[in-house]
Design a protein around this motif. Sequence first.
Motif, short mmCIF file in Angstrom:
data_model
loop_
_atom_site.label_atom_id
_atom_site.label_comp_id
_atom_site.label_asym_id
_atom_site.label_seq_id
_atom_site.Cartn_x
_atom_site.Cartn_y
_atom_site.Cartn_z
N LYS A 79 -20.72 -21.50 11.25
CA LYS A 79 -20.03 -21.56 12.53
C LYS A 79 -20.96 -21.01 13.60
N LEU A 80 -21.10 -21.75 14.67
CA LEU A 80 -21.94 -21.34 15.78
C LEU A 80 -21.12 -21.32 17.06
N SER A 81 -21.36 -20.33 17.86
CA SER A 81 -20.70 -20.22 19.15
C SER A 81 -21.78 -20.02 20.20
N PHE A 82 -21.74 -20.83 21.23
CA PHE A 82 -22.79 -20.80 22.25
C PHE A 82 -22.11 -20.76 23.61
N SER A 83 -22.49 -19.82 24.46
CA SER A 83 -21.90 -19.75 25.80
C SER A 83 -22.99 -19.51 26.84
N MET A 84 -22.78 -20.08 28.00
CA MET A 84 -23.73 -19.94 29.09
C MET A 84 -22.92 -19.77 30.38
N GLN A 85 -23.34 -18.85 31.21
CA GLN A 85 -22.60 -18.59 32.44
C GLN A 85 -23.59 -18.35 33.58
N GLU A 86 -23.26 -18.91 34.73
CA GLU A 86 -24.06 -18.70 35.93
C GLU A 86 -23.10 -18.33 37.05
N THR A 87 -23.41 -17.25 37.77
CA THR A 87 -22.59 -16.85 38.90
C THR A 87 -23.47 -16.64 40.13
N THR A 88 -22.92 -16.97 41.26
CA THR A 88 -23.62 -16.76 42.52
C THR A 88 -22.69 -15.99 43.45
N GLU A 89 -23.22 -14.95 44.05
CA GLU A 89 -22.44 -14.15 44.99
C GLU A 89 -23.18 -14.13 46.32
N LEU A 90 -22.46 -14.39 47.37
CA LEU A 90 -23.03 -14.38 48.71
C LEU A 90 -22.12 -13.53 49.59
N GLY A 91 -22.71 -12.57 50.31
CA GLY A 91 -21.93 -11.71 51.19
C GLY A 91 -22.58 -11.64 52.56
N VAL A 92 -21.76 -11.75 53.59
CA VAL A 92 -22.25 -11.68 54.96
C VAL A 92 -21.29 -10.77 55.73
N SER A 93 -21.88 -9.83 56.44
CA SER A 93 -21.05 -9.02 57.34
C SER A 93 -21.75 -8.94 58.69
N VAL A 94 -21.00 -9.08 59.73
CA VAL A 94 -21.55 -9.09 61.09
C VAL A 94 -20.83 -8.02 61.89
N GLY A 95 -21.59 -7.30 62.65
CA GLY A 95 -20.99 -6.30 63.52
C GLY A 95 -21.59 -6.41 64.92
N ALA A 96 -20.81 -6.16 65.94
CA ALA A 96 -21.32 -6.22 67.32
C ALA A 96 -20.70 -5.07 68.10
N SER A 97 -21.48 -4.57 69.01
CA SER A 97 -20.95 -3.53 69.89
C SER A 97 -21.47 -3.76 71.30
N VAL A 98 -20.62 -3.52 72.24
CA VAL A 98 -20.97 -3.69 73.66
C VAL A 98 -20.69 -2.36 74.35
N SER A 99 -21.63 -1.93 75.10
CA SER A 99 -21.40 -0.71 75.90
C SER A 99 -22.04 -0.90 77.26
N GLY A 100 -21.53 -0.28 78.19
CA GLY A 100 -22.11 -0.44 79.53
C GLY A 100 -21.68 0.70 80.45
N GLY A 101 -22.36 0.72 81.53
CA GLY A 101 -22.04 1.74 82.52
C GLY A 101 -23.07 1.70 83.63
N ALA A 102 -22.73 2.07 84.79
CA ALA A 102 -23.62 2.20 85.95
C ALA A 102 -24.46 0.96 86.17
N GLY A 103 -23.89 -0.21 86.03
CA GLY A 103 -24.58 -1.42 86.39
C GLY A 103 -25.42 -2.05 85.29
N PHE A 104 -25.30 -1.58 84.13
CA PHE A 104 -26.03 -2.27 83.05
C PHE A 104 -25.09 -2.42 81.85
N VAL A 105 -25.41 -3.39 81.00
CA VAL A 105 -24.62 -3.68 79.80
C VAL A 105 -25.58 -3.72 78.62
N MET A 106 -25.20 -3.06 77.53
CA MET A 106 -25.99 -3.11 76.29
C MET A 106 -25.17 -3.82 75.22
N VAL A 107 -25.82 -4.75 74.56
CA VAL A 107 -25.17 -5.47 73.47
C VAL A 107 -26.02 -5.24 72.23
#
Length: 155
Positions: A79-107
């Motif tokens: 009796k023979l048992s054969f198994s094969m498995q392939e997995t792919t994981e993809l993760g993306v996280s995005v963050g943004a911040s906006v700050s400003g003051g006295a006539g200028f804006v930072m992103v």
Amino acid sequence: MSEVPKVTNQLLSAPLPQIIERLGIAIAEAQTALDRNSIAVAQAMAETEIELGGETTNLIALGFTPTFYSFTEATVEAKLSFSMQETTELGVSVGASVSGGAGFVMVAASVNVSYARKFSVGAEGMSSIAARLVSLPPPELLEARLKTMSEKAPT
């Protein structure tokens, strides 16, 4: 992924014909040994004399016969048992911040990306060999000869 072809080739090249051939040869050799043993027992019975009621006789004359054995079946199981498995994981996280003051804006923006690809190969095997052995009566010619000897023996 290079491991997969190696495992597959090993499973496909299992030497089943050689296993069956070796099993057949082993049974034939074992049967020959069993037959030789039965012949030796018959000779020992003919040579073994005992005294009963003042008379000496051998075991064959008293009706004893050697036991013969034969292999009736043999089974090879794999009796023979054969198994094969392939997995792919993809993760993306995005963050943004906006700050400003006295006539200028930072992103500011941050992006985290992760990628993982995993391969898994497994192979298992199990085998068993079984043989069935049965007791047979002595060959007819030997049985007839033993009967003739016992009839001629003094009682």
